[in-house]
Motif scaffolding. Structure first.
Motif, PDB file in Angstrom:
ATOM      1  N   LEU A   1       0.836  -1.204   0.000  1.00 55.29           N
ATOM      2  CA  LEU A   1       0.000   0.000   0.000  1.00 55.29           C
ATOM      3  C   LEU A   1       0.870   1.253   0.000  1.00 55.29           C
ATOM      4  O   LEU A   1       0.587   2.207  -0.735  1.00 55.29           O
ATOM      5  CB  LEU A   1      -0.963   0.002   1.190  1.00 55.29           C
ATOM      6  N   LYS A   2       1.930   1.263   0.778  1.00 52.70           N
ATOM      7  CA  LYS A   2       2.840   2.416   0.788  1.00 52.70           C
ATOM      8  C   LYS A   2       3.460   2.622  -0.592  1.00 52.70           C
ATOM      9  O   LYS A   2       3.597   3.765  -1.057  1.00 52.70           O
ATOM     10  CB  LYS A   2       3.942   2.221   1.830  1.00 52.70           C
ATOM     11  N   ASN A   3       3.829   1.536  -1.256  1.00 50.58           N
ATOM     12  CA  ASN A   3       4.399   1.633  -2.591  1.00 50.58           C
ATOM     13  C   ASN A   3       3.378   2.206  -3.575  1.00 50.58           C
ATOM     14  O   ASN A   3       3.711   3.064  -4.406  1.00 50.58           O
ATOM     15  CB  ASN A   3       4.901   0.271  -3.062  1.00 50.58           C
TER      16      ASN A   3
ATOM     17  N   LEU B   1      -4.394  10.126   2.722  1.00 50.32           N
ATOM     18  CA  LEU B   1      -5.781  10.581   2.869  1.00 50.32           C
ATOM     19  C   LEU B   1      -6.487  10.703   1.516  1.00 50.32           C
ATOM     20  O   LEU B   1      -7.699  10.490   1.414  1.00 50.32           O
ATOM     21  CB  LEU B   1      -5.830  11.907   3.622  1.00 50.32           C
ATOM     22  N   GLU B   2      -5.726  11.004   0.455  1.00 53.12           N
ATOM     23  CA  GLU B   2      -6.314  11.151  -0.872  1.00 53.12           C
ATOM     24  C   GLU B   2      -6.755   9.814  -1.469  1.00 53.12           C
ATOM     25  O   GLU B   2      -7.482   9.787  -2.467  1.00 53.12           O
ATOM     26  CB  GLU B   2      -5.311  11.826  -1.816  1.00 53.12           C
ATOM     27  N   LEU B   3      -6.342   8.710  -0.864  1.00 52.29           N
ATOM     28  CA  LEU B   3      -6.721   7.380  -1.335  1.00 52.29           C
ATOM     29  C   LEU B   3      -7.919   6.825  -0.571  1.00 52.29           C
ATOM     30  O   LEU B   3      -8.447   5.776  -0.897  1.00 52.29           O
ATOM     31  CB  LEU B   3      -5.516   6.434  -1.218  1.00 52.29           C
ATOM     32  N   VAL B   4      -8.377   7.563   0.427  1.00 49.03           N
ATOM     33  CA  VAL B   4      -9.481   7.100   1.274  1.00 49.03           C
ATOM     34  C   VAL B   4     -10.821   7.432   0.624  1.00 49.03           C
ATOM     35  O   VAL B   4     -11.041   8.557   0.161  1.00 49.03           O
ATOM     36  CB  VAL B   4      -9.407   7.757   2.672  1.00 49.03           C
ATOM     37  N   ARG B   5     -11.707   6.446   0.635  1.00 46.23           N
ATOM     38  CA  ARG B   5     -13.089   6.648   0.188  1.00 46.23           C
ATOM     39  C   ARG B   5     -13.860   7.284   1.351  1.00 46.23           C
ATOM     40  O   ARG B   5     -14.277   6.610   2.277  1.00 46.23           O
ATOM     41  CB  ARG B   5     -13.722   5.320  -0.218  1.00 46.23           C
ATOM     42  N   LYS B   6     -14.027   8.583   1.274  1.00 42.69           N
ATOM     43  CA  LYS B   6     -14.578   9.331   2.402  1.00 42.69           C
ATOM     44  C   LYS B   6     -16.093   9.201   2.558  1.00 42.69           C
ATOM     45  O   LYS B   6     -16.645   9.647   3.553  1.00 42.69           O
ATOM     46  CB  LYS B   6     -14.152  10.785   2.302  1.00 42.69           C
ATOM     47  N   ASN B   7     -16.760   8.571   1.592  1.00 40.04           N
ATOM     48  CA  ASN B   7     -18.201   8.366   1.726  1.00 40.04           C
ATOM     49  C   ASN B   7     -18.555   7.009   2.325  1.00 40.04           C
ATOM     50  O   ASN B   7     -19.738   6.704   2.500  1.00 40.04           O
ATOM     51  CB  ASN B   7     -18.904   8.537   0.380  1.00 40.04           C
ATOM     52  N   GLU B   8     -17.536   6.196   2.631  1.00 41.93           N
ATOM     53  CA  GLU B   8     -17.799   4.905   3.272  1.00 41.93           C
ATOM     54  C   GLU B   8     -18.324   5.146   4.684  1.00 41.93           C
ATOM     55  O   GLU B   8     -17.839   6.033   5.400  1.00 41.93           O
ATOM     56  CB  GLU B   8     -16.532   4.048   3.328  1.00 41.93           C
ATOM     57  N   ALA B   9     -19.297   4.342   5.076  1.00 36.74           N
ATOM     58  CA  ALA B   9     -19.944   4.512   6.387  1.00 36.74           C
ATOM     59  C   ALA B   9     -18.945   4.477   7.534  1.00 36.74           C
ATOM     60  O   ALA B   9     -19.025   5.296   8.460  1.00 36.74           O
ATOM     61  CB  ALA B   9     -21.018   3.444   6.579  1.00 36.74           C
ATOM     62  N   ILE B  10     -17.994   3.564   7.485  1.00 34.35           N
ATOM     63  CA  ILE B  10     -17.040   3.442   8.588  1.00 34.35           C
ATOM     64  C   ILE B  10     -16.168   4.692   8.710  1.00 34.35           C
ATOM     65  O   ILE B  10     -15.804   5.105   9.807  1.00 34.35           O
ATOM     66  CB  ILE B  10     -16.189   2.158   8.476  1.00 34.35           C
TER      67      ILE B  10
ATOM     68  N   SER C   1      -2.479  10.676  11.442  1.00 33.81           N
ATOM     69  CA  SER C   1      -1.216  10.764  10.715  1.00 33.81           C
ATOM     70  C   SER C   1      -1.305   9.912   9.456  1.00 33.81           C
ATOM     71  O   SER C   1      -2.196   9.062   9.325  1.00 33.81           O
ATOM     72  CB  SER C   1      -0.062  10.273  11.589  1.00 33.81           C
ATOM     73  N   ASP C   2      -0.354  10.113   8.543  1.00 32.35           N
ATOM     74  CA  ASP C   2      -0.307   9.291   7.336  1.00 32.35           C
ATOM     75  C   ASP C   2      -0.193   7.813   7.700  1.00 32.35           C
ATOM     76  O   ASP C   2      -0.872   6.970   7.113  1.00 32.35           O
ATOM     77  CB  ASP C   2       0.874   9.692   6.446  1.00 32.35           C
ATOM     78  N   ALA C   3       0.653   7.502   8.678  1.00 29.88           N
ATOM     79  CA  ALA C   3       0.842   6.100   9.097  1.00 29.88           C
ATOM     80  C   ALA C   3      -0.458   5.517   9.646  1.00 29.88           C
ATOM     81  O   ALA C   3      -0.789   4.362   9.367  1.00 29.88           O
ATOM     82  CB  ALA C   3       1.947   6.010  10.146  1.00 29.88           C
ATOM     83  N   GLU C   4      -1.198   6.305  10.404  1.00 27.11           N
ATOM     84  CA  GLU C   4      -2.478   5.824  10.952  1.00 27.11           C
ATOM     85  C   GLU C   4      -3.497   5.583   9.833  1.00 27.11           C
ATOM     86  O   GLU C   4      -4.250   4.612   9.870  1.00 27.11           O
ATOM     87  CB  GLU C   4      -3.031   6.830  11.968  1.00 27.11           C
TER      88      GLU C   4
ATOM     89  N   MET D   1      -6.526   1.754   6.298  1.00 24.37           N
ATOM     90  CA  MET D   1      -6.862   1.169   5.000  1.00 24.37           C
ATOM     91  C   MET D   1      -6.509  -0.319   4.949  1.00 24.37           C
ATOM     92  O   MET D   1      -7.216  -1.093   4.310  1.00 24.37           O
ATOM     93  CB  MET D   1      -6.168   1.931   3.863  1.00 24.37           C
ATOM     94  N   ILE D   2      -5.450  -0.717   5.644  1.00 22.76           N
ATOM     95  CA  ILE D   2      -5.100  -2.138   5.716  1.00 22.76           C
ATOM     96  C   ILE D   2      -6.162  -2.886   6.527  1.00 22.76           C
ATOM     97  O   ILE D   2      -6.616  -3.965   6.137  1.00 22.76           O
ATOM     98  CB  ILE D   2      -3.695  -2.330   6.342  1.00 22.76           C
TER      99      ILE D   2
END
Length: 113
Positions: free
Chosen positions: A42-44, A54-63, A74-77, A82-83
Motif C-alpha cells: 500500500l505504501k508503494n 488521505l487522498e486514497l481514502v473513500r470518504k463516503n464509506e460509512a465506517i 497521521s499518514d501512518a495511521e 486502509m489495511i
C-alpha cells in the motif's frame, strides 16, 4: 505486468477492468477485498500515485464517516486504517511498472497502459 486492484461490486472498477480486457495487454487482477494487501504494498502504491494517504481514502464509506472523519490522523495511521478496512481504499487502482493511477474516471487508466 499491469495489475488492477479490483472490487467486482464497484461499477467504476468493472469499467476499468473492461478497459484492460479490451486493451489486449496482459494484466493481473487483485481482488483486494478478498486478498488483503500488505502495508508495504500500500505504501508503494501511494508513492507511485504521488499522493497523500488521505487522498486514497473513500470518504463516503460509512465506517469513515462514523469512526474517523472527525479525527486528526497521521499518514501512518491512515495507512493502517486502509489495511484494517480495505473497503476504504479508492478503486480501481491500476499499476503498470513505476506508474499507477486511480481509475476515476476509468478512462484515466488508458494514460498508463
Amino acid at each position: 505486468m499491469i495489475t488492477i486492484l479490483h472490487n467486482p461490486r464497484c461499477g467504476k472498477s468493472r469499467e476499468g477492468l473492461g478497459l484492460l480486457e479490451n486493451s489486449g495487454k496482459d494484466f493481473e487482477v487483485l481482488k483486494y477485498l478478498d486478498e488483503p494487501i500488505s502495508e508495504e504494498i500500500l505504501k508503494n502504491i501511494i508513492s507511485l500515485l504521488g499522493i497523500k494517504p488521505l487522498e486514497l481514502v473513500r470518504k463516503n464509506e460509512a465506517i469513515w464517516k462514523s469512526d474517523f472523519k472527525t479525527k486528526t490522523l497521521s499518514d501512518a495511521e491512515i495507512i493502517k486504517l486502509m489495511i484494517a478496512h480495505p473497503k476504504l481504499i479508492e478503486r480501481p487502482i491500476v499499476i503498470n511498472g513505476k506508474k499507477a493511477v486511480i481509475g476515476r474516471p476509468p478512462q484515466d487508466i488508458l494514460n498508463i497502459i
